[in-house]
Design an enzyme around this catalytic site. Structure first.
Site, PDB file in Angstrom:
ATOM      1  N   ASN A  99      12.384  12.014  -3.340  1.00 37.11           N
ATOM      2  CA  ASN A  99      11.340  12.116  -2.725  1.00 37.11           C
ATOM      3  C   ASN A  99      10.670  12.308  -1.188  1.00 37.11           C
ATOM      4  O   ASN A  99      10.718  11.118  -1.187  1.00 37.11           O
ATOM      5  CB  ASN A  99       9.794  11.990  -3.309  1.00 37.11           C
ATOM      6  N   LYS A 133       8.795  13.186   1.207  1.00 33.60           N
ATOM      7  CA  LYS A 133       7.092  12.636   1.313  1.00 33.60           C
ATOM      8  C   LYS A 133       7.259  13.672   3.191  1.00 33.60           C
ATOM      9  O   LYS A 133       7.642  14.281   3.481  1.00 33.60           O
ATOM     10  CB  LYS A 133       6.940  10.906   1.674  1.00 33.60           C
ATOM     11  N   HIS A 145       0.707  13.333  -7.247  1.00 36.36           N
ATOM     12  CA  HIS A 145       1.333  12.156  -6.767  1.00 36.36           C
ATOM     13  C   HIS A 145       0.313  10.796  -5.923  1.00 36.36           C
ATOM     14  O   HIS A 145      -0.865  11.436  -5.817  1.00 36.36           O
ATOM     15  CB  HIS A 145       1.771  12.354  -5.476  1.00 36.36           C
ATOM     16  N   GLU A 203      -0.018   9.501  -3.489  1.00 37.01           N
ATOM     17  CA  GLU A 203      -0.988   9.672  -2.484  1.00 37.01           C
ATOM     18  C   GLU A 203      -1.441  10.804  -1.959  1.00 37.01           C
ATOM     19  O   GLU A 203      -2.294  11.078  -2.001  1.00 37.01           O
ATOM     20  CB  GLU A 203       0.403   9.692  -1.581  1.00 37.01           C
ATOM     21  N   GLU A 214       4.539   6.471 -12.028  1.00 33.59           N
ATOM     22  CA  GLU A 214       4.043   5.667 -10.940  1.00 33.59           C
ATOM     23  C   GLU A 214       3.691   4.966 -10.459  1.00 33.59           C
ATOM     24  O   GLU A 214       2.116   4.852 -10.110  1.00 33.59           O
ATOM     25  CB  GLU A 214       4.754   6.324  -9.225  1.00 33.59           C
ATOM     26  N   GLY A 241       6.675   2.138  -2.549  1.00 39.48           N
ATOM     27  CA  GLY A 241       6.794   1.507  -0.840  1.00 39.48           C
ATOM     28  C   GLY A 241       6.771  -0.046  -1.337  1.00 39.48           C
ATOM     29  O   GLY A 241       6.082  -0.217   0.717  1.00 39.48           O
ATOM     30  N   SER A 289       9.303   1.803  -5.386  1.00 35.90           N
ATOM     31  CA  SER A 289      10.684   0.945  -4.526  1.00 35.90           C
ATOM     32  C   SER A 289      11.810   1.186  -5.929  1.00 35.90           C
ATOM     33  O   SER A 289      11.994  -0.343  -5.952  1.00 35.90           O
ATOM     34  CB  SER A 289       9.789  -0.576  -5.080  1.00 35.90           C
TER      35      SER A 289
HETATM   36  P1  PGA Z   1       9.423   4.011  -3.260  1.00 38.06           P
HETATM   37  O1  PGA Z   1       7.974   5.702  -3.750  1.00 38.06           O
HETATM   38  O2  PGA Z   1      10.396   4.554  -4.006  1.00 38.06           O
HETATM   39  O3  PGA Z   1       9.001   4.267  -1.745  1.00 38.06           O
HETATM   40  O4  PGA Z   1       8.455   3.104  -3.877  1.00 38.06           O
HETATM   41  C1  PGA Z   1       8.161   6.399  -4.566  1.00 38.06           C
HETATM   42  C2  PGA Z   1       7.013   7.843  -4.489  1.00 38.06           C
HETATM   43  O5  PGA Z   1       6.080   7.388  -3.947  1.00 38.06           O
HETATM   44  O6  PGA Z   1       7.519   9.191  -5.073  1.00 38.06           O
END
Ligand code: PGA
Length: 251
Positions: A10, A12, A95, A97, A167, A173, A213
């Site tokens: 992803n 983003k 997601h 976010e 997630e 992140g 992560s």
């Molecule tokens: P990350 O993000 O691997 O940077 O933690 C995962 C995601 O939000 O899909």
């Protein structure tokens, strides 16, 4: 039944078109073991360029969100036929976010997933608890509401094509990964819920990815868990070398 693992990147809100092309070239040039699927989800602005690069490879193209309508007065949205037109086969919905920064509700996410399915796109439905929810013992309750809400009205024949991504918001992140036991515990719980909502044989077909992560150091351990069927990767998917190692996980 064997579920085919899916390693999904992803991207983003990262990459200009040129940067996306460079990353896509590096990933498309990576041999992918035949027993697994790989997807990249660049920003909408880079989908056409990335499509040209991955078209002749095994890499699948995904988008990061989708509207439920086909066309019309929906400023800022992208429709399922538009994504199909660009060669997308999968699309991320719900997601964290989208939920927490942009206020998307379970009902809206359900409409997005339903719209995607109507046009033959595979939704990757993301669910996950916040740190406060985990610490107050609400993890399973929150996940159940998100799953029931996200899958509302979706019949078994459609649900079995979907992908679920667990997630935990506190792991996204942050460099903090759920332990392999925490991930397996939740994935097992989610599969049990799917079996209650549909049937056991449907639940055993649905791929449940872990996200938060994921990196080259923890991918092997995560993938060794029975109910972890792949990963949704953010930060580590932006570097070809680390995503390559993730694609080549060993169980
Ligand atoms: P990350 O993000 O691997 O940077 O933690 C995962 C995601 O939000 O899909």
């Amino acid at each position: 039944m064997e579920r085919r693992p899916l390693l999904a990147g992803n991207w983003k809100m990262h990459t200009t078109v040129a940067e996306a092309e460079e990353l896509a070239l590096a990933i498309a040039g990576t041999p992918i073991p035949a027993d697994r699927d790989v997807m990249v989800a660049p920003p909408f602005t880079a989908l056409a360029a990335v499509r040209r690069i991955v078209a002749d490879s095994a890499v699948l193209l995904g988008a990061q969100n989708v509207c439920w309508e086909e066309k019309g007065a929906f400023t800022g949205e992208i429709s399922p036929p538009m994504l199909k037109d660009l060669g997308c086969t999968l699309v991320i919905v719900g997601h964290s976010e989208r939920r927490h920064v942009f206020g998307e509700s379970d009902a809206m996410i359900n409409r997005r997933a339903t719209g995607a399915l109507r046009h033959g796109l595979i939704p990757v439905l993301c669910i996950g608890e916040t740190l406060a929810e985990r610490e107050s013992g609400q993890t399973f309750q929150v996940l159940e509401l998100q799953l029931l809400g996200g899958l509302r009205g979706i019949p078994p024949a459609e649900a079995e094509r979907m992908v679920i991504a667990y997630e935990p918001v506190w792991a996204i992140g942050t460099g903090k990964t759920a332990s392999v036991d925490q991930a397996q515990e939740v994935h097992f719980f989610v599969r049990g819920l799917l079996a209650e909502m549909y049937e056991k044989n449907i639940a055993t077909q649905i791929r449940i990815l872990y996200g938060g992560s994921v990196n080259p150091e923890n991918i092997d351990a995560l993938m060794s868990q029975d109910d972890v069927d792949g990963a949704l990767v953010g930060g580590a998917a932006l570097k070809a070398e680390s995503f390559r190692r993730i694609i080549n996980y060993k169980r």
